[in-house]
Design an enzyme around this catalytic site. Structure first.
Site, short mmCIF file in Angstrom:
data_model
loop_
_atom_site.label_atom_id
_atom_site.label_comp_id
_atom_site.label_asym_id
_atom_site.label_seq_id
_atom_site.Cartn_x
_atom_site.Cartn_y
_atom_site.Cartn_z
N LYS A 171 1.00 -1.12 -0.13
CA LYS A 171 0.35 -0.23 0.20
C LYS A 171 0.78 1.33 -0.16
O LYS A 171 1.91 1.77 0.67
CB LYS A 171 -1.11 -0.04 1.18
N SER B 236 -9.57 2.45 2.70
CA SER B 236 -8.59 2.89 1.78
C SER B 236 -7.94 2.44 1.60
O SER B 236 -7.02 2.62 0.22
CB SER B 236 -7.72 4.20 3.34
N SER C 90 -9.95 0.10 7.26
CA SER C 90 -9.40 0.15 6.05
C SER C 90 -9.03 -1.46 5.28
O SER C 90 -8.70 -1.31 4.52
CB SER C 90 -8.47 0.87 5.89
#
Length: 498
Positions: free
Chosen positions: A81, A156, A180
């Protein structure tokens, strides 16, 4: 994962066996996945790849295996990420504020994974500074859900989830502040776990809300998550919130035998608490039906379902959306156009440079949360809002401890609905925030939680079962998830066309 599955959908454990038995090399595996990343650029999952770096790492991994120096993860590809800083790939946090930024060091999580011999494929998309639940807030492009590209993948960590679900990487790192990791895992039909706060180092994670942010793995199965979490977890002297506690053997925990358990009932004696607040109004019928069916499967596996209550659940949204923006306001004050990050061009005085740099560099959702956070921390409002929210946070944590006197783990839906259509609620931030109602409680309490693929709801979209454990009980959660995945095949279903 079936051994007959295509190479790009093989599990981490199976890929590890294939590499160990010389059925495939890391170079071949990485080449295959880099080709898929390029072929499916339209998903928006990857923000950056560097084929030269990835291939160098793959060649090194093959050489290490040839010399007998390897771990079970050596040569396995992974995507990070874009909230973790990396030396060899830009670290942008999905924001124009950090466009092109190259970190001089790797985050601790990235470094630990590299030490285990894994190969980085690239950086994956995320909501800007991890603020969002849909991945529509990335400054670069939205991410599409592989199960229906007109829908959001969740956020996210939506880039991580979409990349795993589409077979672009077997595993990815994510971060969970208010859900998330769990929510995008649920929306894309993969497995993800947020460990206990402090279990994985936050050093080198671009901060959103420091008392909530926690790294975790996202993969197809609980077994794969266990392997990655083993590499990620551990004390870090560079992180003041890291807990100096030995790391459990998660792979061993998955295969452990409960007292009194049998082959047919591996979870015999496990008490699963069902909070009445997680099954009330507002949950889509298809989600409820899918979760109830999964819980019935747990009963077949020997678990006992217990009705419990988490009475402060309804307060978690206002509590979270005071604490998280307040911490974001503080953390993001460092992006001022002076030291690093975007600087507005022109002959500007200091105040003008601050104002224009931040106005140009931050997107609408980040600005919204900074403004909320600055307001609740301002003179005259700190006691009324922030301090009161922290007191309620303690009571929310106590709710869980009361519940754990009646059960071993807590289960329920991840989100009230399936993944929604892109743009459907983008202009309604409150509606976006309400989708976090079931993931926020564990985040505020710092508890471990995970999403396990449980079936499909409306429009044949994936639904995730949430499992929440007490502090440091990641092994128990992974064991419960693995037993369920041994009895079902939801985690091995893949979207058509990939």
């Amino acid at each position: 994962m079936s051994s007959s599955a295509p190479l790009h959908f093989q599990s981490v454990s199976r890929l590890s066996q294939m590499l160990a038995q010389n059925e495939i090399s890391s170079v071949e595996l990485v080449q295959t996945l880099l080709g898929r990343i390029k072929a499916y650029e339209s998903l928006g999952a990857f923000l950056c790849v560097n084929e030269e770096v990835s291939m160098q790492q793959a060649k090194h991994a093959d050489a290490q295996r040839a010399q007998g120096h390897f771990t079970p993860l050596t040569g396995i590809p992974i995507a990070h990420k874009d909230i973790f800083v990396t030396r060899d790939f830009p670290s942008t946090a999905g924001s124009k504020m950090l466009q092109g930024y190259m970190s001089p060091f790797d985050s601790t999580v990235v470094a630990k994974i590299a030490q285990a011999g894994m190969v980085t494929l690239g950086k994956v998309n995320c909501d800007e500074f991890a603020m969002g639940g849909s991945n529509e807030n990335s400054a670069y492009m939205p991410v599409a859900n592989p199960w229906d590209t007109a829908r959001i993948p969740g956020g996210s960590s939506g880039g991580s989830a979409a990349a795993v679900a589409a077979g672009l990487t077997p595993v990815a790192t994510g971060t969970d502040t208010g859900g998330s990791i769990r929510q995008p895992s649920a929306f894309t039909g993969i497995t993800g776990i947020k460990p206990t706060y402090g279990r994985c180092s936050r050093y080198g994670m671009i901060a959103f809300a420091s008392s909530l942010d926690q790294a975790g793995p996202m993969a197809h199965s609980a077994e794969d998550c266990a392997m990655l979490l083993q590499a990620m977890a551990g004390f870090d002297e560079h992180d003041a919130t890291s807990i100096n506690r030995p790391v459990d053997d998660y792979s061993k925990a998955i295969h452990s035998q409960r007292e009194g358990a049998t082959a047919a009932q591996p979870l015999k004696g496990l008490r699963i608490g069902l909070p009445k607040e997680f099954f009330g109004e507002g949950v889509a019928p298809g989600v409820v039906q899918t979760i109830r069916a999964a819980l019935a499967e747990y009963e077949k596996l020997g678990a006992q379902l217990v009705d419990i209550s988490l009475p402060l659940t309804k307060l978690t949204i206002p509590v979270y959306y005071i604490i998280a923006p307040a911490e974001a306001s503080s953390n993001l004050s460092r992006f001022d156009g002076v030291r690093y990050g975007h600087r507005a061009p022109g002959n500007l005085n200091l105040e003008q440079m601050y104002e224009r740099s931040r106005s140009e560099g931050f997107g609408p959702e980040v600005k919204r949360r900074i403004m909320i956070g600055t307001y609740v921390l301002s003179h005259g409002y700190y006691d009324a809002y922030y301090l009161k929210a922290q007191k309620l946070r303690r009571l929310i944590a106590q709710d869980f401890q009361n519940a754990f006197t009646q059960c071993d783990i807590i289960a329920g839906p991840i989100a009230p609905t399936i993944a929604w259509k892109r743009g459907e609620i983008i202009d309604d931030p409150v509606a976006n925030y309400l989708t976090d109602i079931f993931t926020l409680p564990a985040s505020l309490a710092g508890l471990p939680g995970m999403s396990v693929p449980a079936g499909f709801g409306e429009s044949n979209m994936p639904v995730g079962l949430q499992l929440i454990g007490n502090y440091w009980q990641e092994g128990q959660l992974l064991h419960a998830a693995h037993a369920f995945q041994q009895a079902t095949d939801w985690h091995s279903r893949h979207p058509e066309g990939f």
